[in-house]
Design a protein around this motif. Structure first.
Motif, PDB file in Angstrom:
ATOM      1  N   LYS A   1      10.870   9.445 -17.532  1.00 32.61           N
ATOM      2  CA  LYS A   1      10.088  10.497 -18.191  1.00 32.61           C
ATOM      3  C   LYS A   1      10.139  11.804 -17.397  1.00 32.61           C
ATOM      4  N   THR A   2      10.070  11.693 -16.092  1.00 30.95           N
ATOM      5  CA  THR A   2      10.160  12.885 -15.250  1.00 30.95           C
ATOM      6  C   THR A   2      11.555  13.505 -15.360  1.00 30.95           C
TER       7      THR A   2
ATOM      8  N   ASN B   1       0.829  -1.205   0.000  1.00 30.21           N
ATOM      9  CA  ASN B   1       0.000   0.000   0.000  1.00 30.21           C
ATOM     10  C   ASN B   1       0.863   1.256   0.000  1.00 30.21           C
ATOM     11  N   ASP B   2       1.957   1.257   0.761  1.00 26.82           N
ATOM     12  CA  ASP B   2       2.866   2.412   0.776  1.00 26.82           C
ATOM     13  C   ASP B   2       3.469   2.643  -0.600  1.00 26.82           C
ATOM     14  N   GLU B   3       3.888   1.570  -1.273  1.00 27.02           N
ATOM     15  CA  GLU B   3       4.468   1.707  -2.604  1.00 27.02           C
ATOM     16  C   GLU B   3       3.443   2.217  -3.606  1.00 27.02           C
ATOM     17  N   GLU B   4       2.207   1.721  -3.501  1.00 24.24           N
ATOM     18  CA  GLU B   4       1.149   2.200  -4.398  1.00 24.24           C
ATOM     19  C   GLU B   4       0.846   3.673  -4.134  1.00 24.24           C
TER      20      GLU B   4
ATOM     21  N   ARG C   1       1.107   9.365  -5.690  1.00 24.70           N
ATOM     22  CA  ARG C   1       1.526  10.726  -5.341  1.00 24.70           C
ATOM     23  C   ARG C   1       2.567  11.241  -6.340  1.00 24.70           C
ATOM     24  N   SER C   2       3.472  10.359  -6.762  1.00 25.43           N
ATOM     25  CA  SER C   2       4.477  10.738  -7.752  1.00 25.43           C
ATOM     26  C   SER C   2       3.818  11.134  -9.071  1.00 25.43           C
TER      27      SER C   2
ATOM     28  N   ALA D   1       8.474  14.588  -7.091  1.00 28.38           N
ATOM     29  CA  ALA D   1       8.069  13.304  -7.677  1.00 28.38           C
ATOM     30  C   ALA D   1       9.257  12.345  -7.760  1.00 28.38           C
ATOM     31  N   LEU D   2      10.427  12.882  -8.083  1.00 25.30           N
ATOM     32  CA  LEU D   2      11.625  12.044  -8.180  1.00 25.30           C
ATOM     33  C   LEU D   2      12.087  11.557  -6.814  1.00 25.30           C
ATOM     34  N   ASN D   3      11.780  12.288  -5.758  1.00 24.71           N
ATOM     35  CA  ASN D   3      12.091  11.796  -4.415  1.00 24.71           C
ATOM     36  C   ASN D   3      11.265  10.556  -4.082  1.00 24.71           C
ATOM     37  N   LEU D   4      10.054  10.512  -4.599  1.00 23.27           N
ATOM     38  CA  LEU D   4       9.191   9.350  -4.363  1.00 23.27           C
ATOM     39  C   LEU D   4       9.491   8.214  -5.328  1.00 23.27           C
ATOM     40  N   ASN D   5       9.854   8.551  -6.569  1.00 18.21           N
ATOM     41  CA  ASN D   5      10.120   7.540  -7.592  1.00 18.21           C
ATOM     42  C   ASN D   5      11.358   7.972  -8.389  1.00 18.21           C
ATOM     43  N   PRO D   6      12.560   7.667  -7.878  1.00 15.80           N
ATOM     44  CA  PRO D   6      13.773   8.180  -8.520  1.00 15.80           C
ATOM     45  C   PRO D   6      14.103   7.537  -9.862  1.00 15.80           C
TER      46      PRO D   6
END
Length: 195
Positions: free
Chosen positions: A91-92, A47-50, A55-56, A82-87
């Motif tokens: 695309k970002t 759930n945290d990863e989702e 959020r990212s 967003a990159l802090n959550l999904n480095p």
């Protein structure tokens, strides 16, 4: 004065008795104690990863909206969140590189584009952005290599051929002419000084 000592149960094995009690308790629940805790932990982690991915994506979309309004500093701030959550979101990173180029900040643009290429080495758009960032730094040879890789990955894209690679080759040609002229000028100056 009392002394401390262990009391032993006479006539039975303590370990055997306790293991029988635990096995009887787990048979009643049909789920081992450790497995129930592990399942709850895995569910919470999933759930945290989702939630991080959701959020990212929201932050990424907000950055796109801000970039369309030419608010590049704000867009970069959102993309950094967003990159802090999904480095590992190439695309970002690529969009961040483009925004940095718009702000004429080429070195961080090259870094962001290189990270995007490293994450997805088969994405031609990342190579195109990397080449444009390298042009902004004045590194013509590396830009030519990046554009060539992008063309290799997507040979039907006319913009790569007509705009990017052709422009880079013309700049390289002009640079070689200027270098030759400067070399001739310096040779003439040294001959004058020696005479």
């Amino acid at each position: 004065m009392t002394t401390f000592g262990w009391k032993r149960k006479i006539g039975g094995n303590i370990l055997k008795a306790t293991s029988e009690k635990f096995s009887a308790a787990s048979e009643v629940e049909n789920v081992p104690i450790n497995d129930a805790w592990l399942q709850r932990f895995k569910r919470r982690k999933k759930n945290d990863e989702e939630n991080k991915k959701i959020r990212s994506a929201e932050l990424k979309n907000e950055g796109v909206r801000l970039a369309q309004l030419n608010r590049f500093h704000d867009a970069i701030a959102e993309w950094d969140k967003a990159l802090n959550l999904n480095p590992k979101d190439e695309k970002t990173l690529e969009m961040k590189a483009q925004a940095l180029l718009q702000l004429n900040i080429p070195f961080p643009a090259v870094q962001a584009a290189e990270r995007a290429v490293k994450i997805n080495p088969t994405w031609w758009i990342a190579y195109q952005t990397l080449g444009r960032s390298q042009l902004g730094m004045g590194d013509l040879k590396m830009a030519k290599i990046s554009f060539s890789k992008a063309i290799h990955l997507n040979p039907i894209e006319r913009e790569l051929w007509d705009d990017d690679l052709k422009w880079t080759l013309s700049l390289l040609e002009e640079k070689s002419k200027l270098d030759a002229e400067n070399e001739n000028t310096s040779d003439q100056d040294s001959e004058i000084k020696n005479a």
